[in-house]
Design a protein around this motif. Structure first.
Motif, PDB file in Angstrom:
ATOM      1  N   GLY A 274     -28.251   5.563  17.375  1.00  0.00           N
ATOM      2  CA  GLY A 274     -27.027   4.934  17.825  1.00  0.00           C
ATOM      3  C   GLY A 274     -27.057   4.591  19.291  1.00  0.00           C
ATOM      4  N   PRO A 275     -26.050   3.854  19.761  1.00  0.00           N
ATOM      5  CA  PRO A 275     -25.995   3.429  21.155  1.00  0.00           C
ATOM      6  C   PRO A 275     -25.439   4.511  22.077  1.00  0.00           C
ATOM      7  CG  PRO A 275     -24.119   2.550  19.973  1.00  0.00           C
ATOM      8  CD  PRO A 275     -24.956   3.290  18.953  1.00  0.00           C
ATOM      9  N   SER A 276     -25.667   4.308  23.362  1.00  0.00           N
ATOM     10  CA  SER A 276     -25.121   5.208  24.388  1.00  0.00           C
ATOM     11  C   SER A 276     -24.789   4.385  25.620  1.00  0.00           C
ATOM     12  CB  SER A 276     -26.123   6.304  24.740  1.00  0.00           C
ATOM     13  OG  SER A 276     -27.368   5.741  25.129  1.00  0.00           O
ATOM     14  N   ILE A 277     -23.909   4.921  26.447  1.00  0.00           N
ATOM     15  CA  ILE A 277     -23.508   4.243  27.670  1.00  0.00           C
ATOM     16  C   ILE A 277     -23.211   5.290  28.729  1.00  0.00           C
ATOM     17  CG2 ILE A 277     -21.051   4.163  27.078  1.00  0.00           C
ATOM     18  CD1 ILE A 277     -21.004   1.336  28.346  1.00  0.00           C
ATOM     19  N   GLY A 278     -23.422   4.933  29.991  1.00  0.00           N
ATOM     20  CA  GLY A 278     -23.172   5.900  31.054  1.00  0.00           C
ATOM     21  C   GLY A 278     -22.988   5.229  32.392  1.00  0.00           C
ATOM     22  N   PHE A 279     -22.542   6.029  33.340  1.00  0.00           N
ATOM     23  CA  PHE A 279     -22.283   5.549  34.698  1.00  0.00           C
ATOM     24  C   PHE A 279     -22.791   6.590  35.686  1.00  0.00           C
ATOM     25  CE2 PHE A 279     -19.550   5.547  38.485  1.00  0.00           C
ATOM     26  CZ  PHE A 279     -19.746   4.239  38.931  1.00  0.00           C
ATOM     27  N   GLY A 280     -23.372   6.111  36.778  1.00  0.00           N
ATOM     28  CA  GLY A 280     -23.840   7.010  37.824  1.00  0.00           C
ATOM     29  C   GLY A 280     -23.349   6.563  39.184  1.00  0.00           C
ATOM     30  N   PHE A 281     -23.086   7.533  40.027  1.00  0.00           N
ATOM     31  CA  PHE A 281     -22.651   7.259  41.403  1.00  0.00           C
ATOM     32  C   PHE A 281     -23.300   8.267  42.330  1.00  0.00           C
ATOM     33  CE2 PHE A 281     -19.875   8.179  45.002  1.00  0.00           C
ATOM     34  CZ  PHE A 281     -19.678   6.917  45.535  1.00  0.00           C
ATOM     35  N   GLN A 282     -23.858   7.783  43.432  1.00  0.00           N
ATOM     36  CA  GLN A 282     -24.424   8.689  44.428  1.00  0.00           C
ATOM     37  C   GLN A 282     -24.143   8.161  45.827  1.00  0.00           C
ATOM     38  OE1 GLN A 282     -28.592   8.844  43.400  1.00  0.00           O
ATOM     39  NE2 GLN A 282     -29.103   7.003  44.565  1.00  0.00           N
ATOM     40  N   ARG A 283     -23.803   9.084  46.695  1.00  0.00           N
ATOM     41  CA  ARG A 283     -23.541   8.726  48.084  1.00  0.00           C
ATOM     42  C   ARG A 283     -23.757   9.954  48.933  1.00  0.00           C
ATOM     43  NH1 ARG A 283     -18.821   4.776  50.355  1.00  0.00           N
ATOM     44  NH2 ARG A 283     -19.546   4.700  52.527  1.00  0.00           N
ATOM     45  N   GLY A 284     -24.515   9.783  50.014  1.00  0.00           N
ATOM     46  CA  GLY A 284     -24.842  10.937  50.846  1.00  0.00           C
ATOM     47  C   GLY A 284     -25.623  11.951  50.033  1.00  0.00           C
ATOM     48  N   GLY A 285     -25.157  13.169  50.023  1.00  0.00           N
ATOM     49  CA  GLY A 285     -25.852  14.217  49.289  1.00  0.00           C
ATOM     50  C   GLY A 285     -25.230  14.552  47.953  1.00  0.00           C
ATOM     51  N   PHE A 286     -24.339  13.683  47.464  1.00  0.00           N
ATOM     52  CA  PHE A 286     -23.623  13.965  46.218  1.00  0.00           C
ATOM     53  C   PHE A 286     -23.971  12.929  45.164  1.00  0.00           C
ATOM     54  CE2 PHE A 286     -19.980  12.939  43.493  1.00  0.00           C
ATOM     55  CZ  PHE A 286     -19.783  14.160  42.857  1.00  0.00           C
ATOM     56  N   ALA A 287     -24.102  13.352  43.917  1.00  0.00           N
ATOM     57  CA  ALA A 287     -24.348  12.419  42.813  1.00  0.00           C
ATOM     58  C   ALA A 287     -23.620  12.902  41.564  1.00  0.00           C
ATOM     59  CB  ALA A 287     -25.838  12.284  42.533  1.00  0.00           C
ATOM     60  N   LEU A 288     -23.099  11.947  40.795  1.00  0.00           N
ATOM     61  CA  LEU A 288     -22.393  12.225  39.559  1.00  0.00           C
ATOM     62  C   LEU A 288     -22.896  11.272  38.483  1.00  0.00           C
ATOM     63  CD1 LEU A 288     -20.020  13.398  37.809  1.00  0.00           C
ATOM     64  CD2 LEU A 288     -18.587  11.592  38.795  1.00  0.00           C
ATOM     65  N   ASP A 289     -23.217  11.800  37.305  1.00  0.00           N
ATOM     66  CA  ASP A 289     -23.618  10.993  36.159  1.00  0.00           C
ATOM     67  C   ASP A 289     -22.759  11.365  34.953  1.00  0.00           C
ATOM     68  OD1 ASP A 289     -25.978   9.442  37.115  1.00  0.00           O
ATOM     69  OD2 ASP A 289     -26.776  11.450  37.470  1.00  0.00           O
ATOM     70  N   LEU A 290     -22.300  10.359  34.224  1.00  0.00           N
ATOM     71  CA  LEU A 290     -21.509  10.548  33.006  1.00  0.00           C
ATOM     72  C   LEU A 290     -22.140   9.728  31.886  1.00  0.00           C
ATOM     73  CD1 LEU A 290     -17.930  10.010  34.522  1.00  0.00           C
ATOM     74  CD2 LEU A 290     -19.027  12.195  34.053  1.00  0.00           C
ATOM     75  N   ALA A 291     -22.089  10.243  30.664  1.00  0.00           N
ATOM     76  CA  ALA A 291     -22.636   9.503  29.528  1.00  0.00           C
ATOM     77  C   ALA A 291     -21.923   9.913  28.246  1.00  0.00           C
ATOM     78  CB  ALA A 291     -24.139   9.753  29.386  1.00  0.00           C
ATOM     79  N   ARG A 292     -21.878   8.969  27.310  1.00  0.00           N
ATOM     80  CA  ARG A 292     -21.399   9.239  25.962  1.00  0.00           C
ATOM     81  C   ARG A 292     -22.375   8.600  24.971  1.00  0.00           C
ATOM     82  NH1 ARG A 292     -15.067   9.791  24.954  1.00  0.00           N
ATOM     83  NH2 ARG A 292     -15.888  11.647  23.957  1.00  0.00           N
ATOM     84  N   ARG A 293     -22.557   9.287  23.870  1.00  0.00           N
ATOM     85  CA  ARG A 293     -23.479   8.826  22.837  1.00  0.00           C
ATOM     86  C   ARG A 293     -22.705   8.604  21.541  1.00  0.00           C
ATOM     87  NH1 ARG A 293     -28.900  12.129  20.906  1.00  0.00           N
ATOM     88  NH2 ARG A 293     -29.490  10.740  19.195  1.00  0.00           N
ATOM     89  N   PHE A 294     -22.955   7.470  20.876  1.00  0.00           N
ATOM     90  CA  PHE A 294     -22.184   7.086  19.701  1.00  0.00           C
ATOM     91  C   PHE A 294     -23.114   7.017  18.487  1.00  0.00           C
ATOM     92  CE2 PHE A 294     -20.263   5.364  23.508  1.00  0.00           C
ATOM     93  CZ  PHE A 294     -18.946   5.792  23.408  1.00  0.00           C
TER      94      PHE A 294
END
Length: 314
Positions: A274-294
């Motif tokens: 199945g498909p999946s989608i996600g978003f990532g953000f990083q700035r300075g020393g911080f990073a966040l990643d989110l994802a969902r799988r269908f």
């Protein structure tokens, strides 16, 4: 003398007996968003401990990260820490918990709750990765794997199931000498003796996985002028536990190395595709990643698995 019996689901007991199956479950928001096509991706950070330790070889900063997932079968959390050195290479460590939840143990006569059954997997891991010249990176991960299925309270004949084993993962990445930026990668995971469950007649073989693939950056001039980039990834996996071969494809649209939109598709026999989608953000020393799988199994229950990764780099 009265004999006390306790009701416990066959599924929970069978899962405890096959304690190595959690090693087949995908992990990490970055990887899942790309359809698990990440064996050649050198930007995974500490997620690389799960997929290909070679990707740790060229990280520029120390990374402390928490990776969380909520799927149909379990809640999983991994704490990771990596320390790079220009001389010695990169060392990384991880502690991983897979929590399948608690289940009430009940008296089969009157249905009264008399105990609590818990089912857990644990993994402790150490990774080492190093560059070999300008183009090749290599890595290895040692894993100590444990399972624990137990009951607290008046548990009667509910068995206590425990076991442990060790395993190795080996991986490599190579940057091709081409005008188009292309990296190829390969990993072999879960090399080790079977997971021997205490007092069980047979051991549970670990699910050995071979994964090969590539990553390329597409030369789209309009994107480059806007400070954006477009990468594609493609992987193939081979594992008997996956009923043969599986594969994945991923696409990453990046903007100024700060924001990333990721999409992918996992090809696999059964309901796991199945498909999946996600978003990532990083700035300075911080990073966040989110994802969902269908995948198909999740769609039937309306609960797509969710993955979150938080990183601090310093």
């Amino acid at each position: 003398m009265a004999v006390l019996g306790v009701s416990v689901s066959t599924a929970s007991y069978a899962h405890a007996q096959n304690g190595g199956l959690f090693l087949l479950v995908p992990f990490g928001a970055h990887a899942v968003a790309q359809g698990e096509a990440v064996v050649a991706d050198s930007t995974l950070g500490t997620e690389a401990m799960w997929w290909n330790a070679a990707a740790l070889a060229r990280i520029g900063k120390r990374e402390l990260a928490v990776h969380h997932s909520q799927t149909l079968i379990a809640t999983s959390d991994m704490l990771t820490f990596a320390i790079p050195s220009r001389i010695l290479g990169t060392l990384a460590a991880a502690a991983y918990l897979v929590n399948y939840g608690d289940q009430a143990a009940t008296d089969p006569v009157n249905g009264t709750e008399i105990g609590t059954i818990t089912n857990r997997n644990y993994q402790l891991a150490l990774s080492y990765a190093t560059p070999v010249g300008k183009r090749l990176s290599a890595g290895v991960t040692y894993k100590f794997i444990m399972l624990r299925f137990q009951c607290t309270g008046i548990c009667g004949n509910v068995p206590v199931i425990s076991g442990s084993t060790s395993a190795l993962d080996l991986g490599a990445q190579y940057v091709l000498p081409t005008s188009l930026p292309i990296t190829i990668g390969a990993s072999v995971r879960n090399l080790g003796p079977a997971l021997q469950v205490k007092d069980a007649e047979q051991a549970d073989p670990l699910p050995r996985i071979i994964q090969v693939g590539g990553k390329a950056r597409l030369p789209v001039s309009s994107l480059a002028e806007a400070g954006a980039s477009l990468d594609v990834t493609l992987d193939v996996q081979s594992a008997a536990a996956l009923n043969g071969a599986a594969g994945g494809v991923g696409v990453i649209l990046g903007y100024r190395d700060v924001a990333f939109l990721r999409g992918g598709y996992k090809l696999q026999p059964g309901d796991a595709k199945g498909p999946s989608i996600g978003f990532g953000f990083q700035r300075g020393g911080f990073a966040l990643d989110l994802a969902r799988r269908f995948d198909a199994a999740s769609a039937q229950l309306g609960e797509p698995p969710t993955y979150i990764s938080l990183r601090a780099r310093f």
